[in-house]
Design a protein around this motif. Structure first.
Motif, PDB file in Angstrom:
ATOM      1  N   GLN A 109     -21.784 -13.593 -15.729  1.00  0.00           N
ATOM      2  CA  GLN A 109     -20.581 -12.957 -15.470  1.00  0.00           C
ATOM      3  C   GLN A 109     -19.760 -13.588 -14.556  1.00  0.00           C
ATOM      4  O   GLN A 109     -18.593 -13.911 -14.526  1.00  0.00           O
ATOM      5  CB  GLN A 109     -20.938 -11.684 -14.927  1.00  0.00           C
ATOM      6  CG  GLN A 109     -21.350 -10.693 -15.769  1.00  0.00           C
ATOM      7  CD  GLN A 109     -21.719  -9.275 -15.024  1.00  0.00           C
ATOM      8  OE1 GLN A 109     -21.200  -8.854 -13.904  1.00  0.00           O
ATOM      9  NE2 GLN A 109     -22.760  -8.534 -15.722  1.00  0.00           N
ATOM     10  N   GLN A 110     -20.485 -14.394 -13.631  1.00  0.00           N
ATOM     11  CA  GLN A 110     -19.872 -15.077 -12.552  1.00  0.00           C
ATOM     12  C   GLN A 110     -19.001 -16.550 -13.385  1.00  0.00           C
ATOM     13  O   GLN A 110     -17.935 -16.845 -13.067  1.00  0.00           O
ATOM     14  CB  GLN A 110     -20.709 -15.588 -11.228  1.00  0.00           C
ATOM     15  CG  GLN A 110     -19.920 -16.415 -10.457  1.00  0.00           C
ATOM     16  CD  GLN A 110     -18.878 -15.551  -9.577  1.00  0.00           C
ATOM     17  OE1 GLN A 110     -19.074 -14.662  -9.308  1.00  0.00           O
ATOM     18  NE2 GLN A 110     -17.550 -16.206  -9.551  1.00  0.00           N
ATOM     19  N   ARG A 111     -19.695 -17.061 -14.232  1.00  0.00           N
ATOM     20  CA  ARG A 111     -19.443 -18.143 -14.836  1.00  0.00           C
ATOM     21  C   ARG A 111     -18.119 -17.756 -15.942  1.00  0.00           C
ATOM     22  O   ARG A 111     -17.212 -18.822 -16.010  1.00  0.00           O
ATOM     23  CB  ARG A 111     -20.396 -18.745 -16.099  1.00  0.00           C
ATOM     24  CG  ARG A 111     -21.442 -19.330 -15.064  1.00  0.00           C
ATOM     25  CD  ARG A 111     -22.488 -19.911 -15.883  1.00  0.00           C
ATOM     26  NE  ARG A 111     -22.103 -20.834 -17.007  1.00  0.00           N
ATOM     27  CZ  ARG A 111     -22.434 -21.063 -18.384  1.00  0.00           C
ATOM     28  NH1 ARG A 111     -23.167 -20.179 -18.666  1.00  0.00           N
ATOM     29  NH2 ARG A 111     -21.983 -21.949 -18.905  1.00  0.00           N
ATOM     30  N   CYS A 112     -18.121 -16.556 -16.317  1.00  0.00           N
ATOM     31  CA  CYS A 112     -16.875 -16.094 -17.083  1.00  0.00           C
ATOM     32  C   CYS A 112     -15.660 -16.084 -16.224  1.00  0.00           C
ATOM     33  O   CYS A 112     -14.528 -16.244 -16.473  1.00  0.00           O
ATOM     34  CB  CYS A 112     -17.296 -14.887 -17.928  1.00  0.00           C
ATOM     35  SG  CYS A 112     -18.476 -15.038 -19.231  1.00  0.00           S
ATOM     36  N   LEU A 113     -16.122 -15.334 -15.167  1.00  0.00           N
ATOM     37  CA  LEU A 113     -14.798 -15.291 -13.931  1.00  0.00           C
ATOM     38  C   LEU A 113     -14.353 -16.508 -13.945  1.00  0.00           C
ATOM     39  O   LEU A 113     -13.180 -16.912 -13.619  1.00  0.00           O
ATOM     40  CB  LEU A 113     -15.401 -14.407 -12.821  1.00  0.00           C
ATOM     41  CG  LEU A 113     -15.728 -13.036 -13.244  1.00  0.00           C
ATOM     42  CD1 LEU A 113     -16.387 -12.381 -11.910  1.00  0.00           C
ATOM     43  CD2 LEU A 113     -14.603 -12.209 -13.495  1.00  0.00           C
ATOM     44  N   ASP A 114     -15.181 -17.656 -13.578  1.00  0.00           N
ATOM     45  CA  ASP A 114     -14.734 -19.009 -12.928  1.00  0.00           C
ATOM     46  C   ASP A 114     -13.809 -19.702 -14.135  1.00  0.00           C
ATOM     47  O   ASP A 114     -12.885 -20.166 -14.096  1.00  0.00           O
ATOM     48  CB  ASP A 114     -15.837 -19.925 -12.972  1.00  0.00           C
ATOM     49  CG  ASP A 114     -16.407 -19.395 -11.665  1.00  0.00           C
ATOM     50  OD1 ASP A 114     -15.766 -18.830 -10.777  1.00  0.00           O
ATOM     51  OD2 ASP A 114     -17.622 -19.852 -11.397  1.00  0.00           O
ATOM     52  N   ALA A 117      -7.916 -18.503  -7.148  1.00  0.00           N
ATOM     53  CA  ALA A 117      -8.723 -19.296  -8.306  1.00  0.00           C
ATOM     54  C   ALA A 117      -9.914 -19.779  -7.756  1.00  0.00           C
ATOM     55  O   ALA A 117     -10.570 -20.605  -8.328  1.00  0.00           O
ATOM     56  CB  ALA A 117      -7.695 -20.222  -8.941  1.00  0.00           C
ATOM     57  N   VAL A 118     -10.392 -19.575  -6.478  1.00  0.00           N
ATOM     58  CA  VAL A 118     -11.501 -20.280  -5.955  1.00  0.00           C
ATOM     59  C   VAL A 118     -12.623 -19.532  -5.897  1.00  0.00           C
ATOM     60  O   VAL A 118     -13.848 -19.881  -6.370  1.00  0.00           O
ATOM     61  CB  VAL A 118     -11.183 -20.935  -4.505  1.00  0.00           C
ATOM     62  CG1 VAL A 118     -12.184 -21.612  -3.865  1.00  0.00           C
ATOM     63  CG2 VAL A 118      -9.778 -21.879  -4.639  1.00  0.00           C
ATOM     64  N   VAL A 119     -12.621 -18.340  -5.187  1.00  0.00           N
ATOM     65  CA  VAL A 119     -13.902 -17.763  -4.742  1.00  0.00           C
ATOM     66  C   VAL A 119     -13.541 -16.278  -4.456  1.00  0.00           C
ATOM     67  O   VAL A 119     -12.361 -15.868  -4.192  1.00  0.00           O
ATOM     68  CB  VAL A 119     -14.571 -18.314  -3.744  1.00  0.00           C
ATOM     69  CG1 VAL A 119     -13.817 -18.224  -2.461  1.00  0.00           C
ATOM     70  CG2 VAL A 119     -16.102 -17.742  -3.627  1.00  0.00           C
ATOM     71  N   LEU A 120     -14.502 -15.136  -4.730  1.00  0.00           N
ATOM     72  CA  LEU A 120     -14.093 -13.948  -4.289  1.00  0.00           C
ATOM     73  C   LEU A 120     -14.330 -13.654  -2.955  1.00  0.00           C
ATOM     74  O   LEU A 120     -15.090 -14.337  -2.156  1.00  0.00           O
ATOM     75  CB  LEU A 120     -15.266 -12.901  -5.027  1.00  0.00           C
ATOM     76  CG  LEU A 120     -15.179 -12.789  -6.428  1.00  0.00           C
ATOM     77  CD1 LEU A 120     -16.526 -11.889  -6.894  1.00  0.00           C
ATOM     78  CD2 LEU A 120     -14.148 -12.204  -6.956  1.00  0.00           C
ATOM     79  N   ILE A 135      -8.780 -11.733  -9.657  1.00  0.00           N
ATOM     80  CA  ILE A 135      -8.515 -12.808 -10.621  1.00  0.00           C
ATOM     81  C   ILE A 135      -6.837 -12.367 -10.953  1.00  0.00           C
ATOM     82  O   ILE A 135      -6.245 -13.308 -11.044  1.00  0.00           O
ATOM     83  CB  ILE A 135      -9.289 -12.884 -12.046  1.00  0.00           C
ATOM     84  CG1 ILE A 135     -10.453 -13.176 -11.974  1.00  0.00           C
ATOM     85  CG2 ILE A 135      -8.555 -13.296 -13.378  1.00  0.00           C
ATOM     86  CD1 ILE A 135     -11.566 -13.278 -12.789  1.00  0.00           C
ATOM     87  N   CYS A 136      -6.647 -11.156 -11.152  1.00  0.00           N
ATOM     88  CA  CYS A 136      -5.292 -10.749 -11.463  1.00  0.00           C
ATOM     89  C   CYS A 136      -4.172 -10.407 -10.399  1.00  0.00           C
ATOM     90  O   CYS A 136      -4.656 -10.200  -9.216  1.00  0.00           O
ATOM     91  CB  CYS A 136      -5.572  -9.523 -12.175  1.00  0.00           C
ATOM     92  SG  CYS A 136      -6.528  -9.317 -13.754  1.00  0.00           S
TER      93      CYS A 136
END
Length: 403
Positions: free
Chosen positions: A197-202, A388-391, A227-228
């Motif tokens: 999931q984290q890879r998809c978000l990245d 675009a970097v991190v949560l 993200i949005c």
């Protein structure tokens, strides 16, 4: 030359536009909204057809510009997935116009766009051909797709022999790596593990940086918010809010809390009849200072129970939760919870509570988990990293730096 003779330039690839879109399905009687039932009854009284319909979308008009990141939020049945399927042309509207310009990469179901009798390799090239890409263009991205999906030697195995997780990884990798102008992602990412999931978000952040338009449907509100930049809140098939992501989230969260507070608890053995949230010496709540929560329970129940107290930023999933065993003897029962150092940054939070019996055979619910109210915290703000970097983490932890 008359103005009518001047042609407007065509929308750029990545533009998404809907105008007055309606969509209906033959209704499941148990899921029909009351107003739909009334409409159907009126039609029958007027001698019309007796068929009952459920409107999944009602008068949806929106425009998404190239490169925008839009989160579709709302409760189950609000129309999010239906709208996404119509943007992919899997479904067509009952009325209205839908115009999506450019190549579309979509992951709306685990097997969407994947042919089970073809191998993973064949599916990649087939998907690329459907997007209008030349075989050499797909070949140039092939290794990245296989590496992201982590299929290894399974890439030449028929997809029908893949696990659901393997199919989902392949589907997302194909959709996200073949450089679509518009990327549509539904809740299906929830079936993957946390690492994937984290890879998809990245990856979604990467395609946004490349100028791809993203429409993201998920109940994972923190992921959507990270993200949005824009949020569209759907409720009962209609757009309730179309605004910046924080404003849309705030409206949706307030609605969740209002529904929880208004939810009927009649018949439950115990009720929360009073509460107070205060800081030190009844001053405002402040980060890293004491916080006291006082609760008053009422009911005829006698016996041992466990009280759960949680704090969230809006949804029922708490940032942190505390539990305490109590012995109820009927009537009013007062208790307090003291947090010596409040680990929350500045902001507005929601207090939740639930009470469950110990050793009961009826499921144990004495007072269902529900929103008690909101409170404000004064103190430092967390530094929010670039989107675009991190949560951003929600909890403040006192710290210092040394060099």
């Amino acid at each position: 030359m008359s103005p009518d003779a001047i042609r407007r330039p065509a929308p750029a690839p990545g533009t998404v536009r809907t105008e007055q879109v309606w969509k209906r399905f033959r209704a499941d009687q148990q899921r029909m909204l009351l107003r739909d039932r009334v409409d159907a009854a009126v039609r029958r009284l007027r001698g019309g057809r007796g068929e009952d319909w459920r409107w999944a979308l009602r008068d949806i008009s929106l425009r998404i510009e190239p490169g925008e990141s839009v989160g579709l939020i709302g409760s189950n049945g609000s129309g999010k997935s239906t709208l996404l399927k119509m943007l992919t042309r899997v479904m067509y509207p009952y009325a209205g116009v839908i115009d999506v310009r450019g190549r579309i990469g979509a992951l709306i179901e685990i097997r969407a766009g994947i042919h089970p009798d073809l191998t993973g390799r064949e599916n990649i090239y087939l998907f690329g051909a459907l997007l209008g890409l030349r075989r050499t263009e797909v070949a140039g991205r092939f290794d990245d797709i296989v590496e992201f999906a982590r299929l290894g030697g399974a890439i030449d195995r028929q997809v029908k022999f893949y696990s659901s997780g393997m199919q989902m990884r392949l589907g997302f990798a194909v959709a996200a790596y073949l450089e679509p102008h518009v990327l549509l992602v539904d809740e299906v990412l929830a079936v993957g593990d946390a690492v994937f999931q984290q890879r998809c978000l990245d990856r979604m952040r990467e395609v946004l940086e490349q100028g791809t338009t993203l429409v993201f449907v998920s109940h994972d509100l923190p992921a959507v918010e990270s993200i949005c930049a824009r949020g569209i809140w759907l409720e009962q098939g209609a757009i309730r809010v179309d605004a910046g992501i924080r404003e849309a989230m705030a409206g949706y969260r307030d609605s969740i809390e209002a529904q929880s507070e208004a939810g009927a608890r009649t018949g439950e053995p115990v009720r929360l009849v009073g509460h107070e949230v205060r800081g030190e010496e009844r001053e405002n709540l402040t980060t890293d200072e004491p916080m006291t929560v006082e609760l008053t329970l009422a009911g005829d129940y006698r016996g041992d129970a466990t009280l759960h107290l949680g704090v969230s930023e809006g949804t029922a999933s708490p940032i942190f939760q505390l539990s305490h065993e109590v012995r109820l003897a009927g009537g009013d029962h007062r208790l307090a919870c003291v947090i010596p150092r409040l680990p929350l940054p500045r902001g507005r939070y929601t207090l939740w509570a639930g009470l469950y019996g110990i050793g009961r055979t009826d499921g144990g619910t004495l007072m269902s988990w529900h929103s008690v109210g909101q409170f404000d915290v004064f103190g430092p703000l967390l530094d929010t990293p670039p989107r675009a970097v991190v949560l951003a983490a929600p909890v403040f932890v006192p710290h210092q730096w040394e060099e």
